[in-house]
Enzyme design. Structure first.
Site, PDB file in Angstrom:
ATOM      1  CE  LYS A 198       4.742 -10.373   4.576  1.00 30.99           C
ATOM      2  NZ  LYS A 198       3.731  -9.923   5.525  1.00 30.99           N
ATOM      3  CE  LYS A 250       2.451 -10.022   1.289  1.00 34.22           C
ATOM      4  NZ  LYS A 250       1.522  -9.875   2.391  1.00 34.22           N
TER       5      LYS A 250
HETATM    6  C1  PBG Z   1       2.183  -7.481   6.914  1.00 35.49           C
HETATM    7  C2  PBG Z   1       1.719  -7.515   5.496  1.00 35.49           C
HETATM    8  C3  PBG Z   1       2.325  -6.894   4.417  1.00 35.49           C
HETATM    9  C4  PBG Z   1       1.560  -7.164   3.290  1.00 35.49           C
HETATM   10  C5  PBG Z   1       0.518  -7.946   3.704  1.00 35.49           C
HETATM   11  N1  PBG Z   1       0.636  -8.164   5.076  1.00 35.49           N
HETATM   12  C6  PBG Z   1       3.484  -6.048   4.248  1.00 35.49           C
HETATM   13  C7  PBG Z   1       4.543  -5.916   5.198  1.00 35.49           C
HETATM   14  O1  PBG Z   1       5.168  -6.902   5.562  1.00 35.49           O
HETATM   15  O2  PBG Z   1       4.761  -4.781   5.572  1.00 35.49           O
HETATM   16  C8  PBG Z   1       1.879  -6.650   1.926  1.00 35.49           C
HETATM   17  C9  PBG Z   1       0.838  -6.743   0.890  1.00 35.49           C
HETATM   18  C10 PBG Z   1       1.133  -5.907  -0.287  1.00 35.49           C
HETATM   19  O3  PBG Z   1       2.194  -5.253  -0.385  1.00 35.49           O
HETATM   20  O4  PBG Z   1       0.283  -5.887  -1.191  1.00 35.49           O
HETATM   21  N2  PBG Z   1       1.539  -8.367   7.735  1.00 35.49           N
END
Ligand code: PBG
Length: 325
Positions: A198, A250
């Site tokens: 991620k 992701k």
């Molecule tokens: C954080 C989280 C994020 C997303 C899902 N869970 C974003 C972040 O790290 O701020 C992003 C999902 C999206 O942008 O569609 N736990």
């Protein structure tokens, strides 16, 4: 031109193209991320994600039923608590009456085993500072203290009916800690969808609005640097060793090389998350008439599948499922 090297021969008719298409896109491969917000009487559209809603408990149930009848493979739920319910350790994340756990119970009641119910197992929506973990005295995110909170949260989510827990916080050791915590109470059937890779991405922008994030600063001390590729393999190997059932990459579209690397090395199914900013970009360009919306959505999903994703999380899951069936 003479000779036998004429690849266009197989592109001539729709029937030929259909016969030789390598990559498939099916409703069951798509997972719909959903938001349930505390204190809402009805769904509220998210400004930077037109067509995506923060749900009330009722509208969540209705949308889940629609998604199931469209044939999606799963639902991934995020909770949006009231601002006054947030605190330094994200207490509501592990409270059975917290919004996410209530939402999970509603989903599993409503859809049962007709689809796969997934929970976001991360603290950022529940902490008043907006970080994915608890902070130490110097303000840094404390990895090991956070693991205890993730285990508590995981147990509450399993109890609420989640089939799979999406570990999105990027703490070291989170998959192993949660696996041991689940097993210790006999929850051996609850699976872990590990966010193996991620990245700290600018494309999460609209999501921060979707969950009313309070974050100031960034997550670069725990999410990965977009410059790095080898690190994703290291993260993957750790998650597999710690017991991940599915691994995820992701964001998706700016990280297709990472997705391919992970797919080539993984012995468990691979997911990819087409995130909020990816949704917003295509939506905005299509609204201006600059691209063909449906074609762009399907091409983006096909590209993510071709790069190696068995499963794609996408805010278009239901709409795309309708197109595909
Ligand atoms: C954080 C989280 C994020 C997303 C899902 N869970 C974003 C972040 O790290 O701020 C992003 C999902 C999206 O942008 O569609 N736990």
């Amino acid at each position: 031109m003479t000779g036998t090297d004429r690849p266009r021969r197989l592109r001539r008719t729709p029937a030929l193209r259909r016969l030789v298409a390598e990559t498939t896109l099916e409703p069951r491969q798509l997972v719909l991320p959903m938001f349930v917000a505390d204190g809402l009487d009805e769904g509220r559209e998210i400004g930077s994600m037109p067509g995506v809603f923060q749900h009330s408990m009722d509208s969540l149930r209705k949308a889940a039923v629609d998604a199931v009848s469209a044939g999606v493979g799963g639902l991934m739920l995020f909770g949006v608590p009231c601002p006054e319910d947030k605190d330094a350790v994200g207490s509501r994340a592990s409270d059975p009456e917290g919004i996410l756990n209530r939402g999970l119970r509603a989903l599993s009641e409503e859809v049962g085993d007709a689809t796969v119910v997934m929970a976001d197992t991360c603290l950022d929506e529940f902490t008043d500072h907006g970080h994915c973990g608890v902070l130490s005295a110097n303000g840094a995110v404390d990895n090991d203290a956070t693991l205890h909170r993730y285990v508590d949260m995981a147990l509450a989510q399993a109890e609420a009916g989640a089939d799979l827990l999406g570990t999105s916080g990027m703490m070291d050791g989170q998959v192993g800690a949660i696996r041991r915590g689940l097993d210790a109470v006999g929850r051996t059937d609850t699976g872990i969808l590990a966010y193996a890779a991620k990245y700290a991405s600018a494309f999460y922008g609209p999501f921060r609005e979707a969950v009313a994030s309070t974050l100031e600063g960034d997550r670069r001390s725990y999410q990965q640097d977009p410059a790095n590729r080898k690190e994703a393999i290291r993260e993957l190997e750790l998650d597999l060793a710690e017991g991940a059932d599915i691994v995820m990459v992701k964001p998706a579209m700016s990280y297709l090389d990472i997705l391919r690397d992970v797919a080539d090395r993984s012995n468990v199914p691979v997911a990819a998350y087409q995130i909020s900013g990816e949704y917003a970009m295509i939506t905005a360009a299509a609204e201006r008439g600059w691209i063909d919306r449906r074609a762009a959505i399907l091409e983006s999903l096909t590209g993510i599948r071709r790069a190696g994703a068995d499963i794609v999380l996408t805010y278009w899951a239901v709409e795309a499922a309708h197109w595909l069936s």
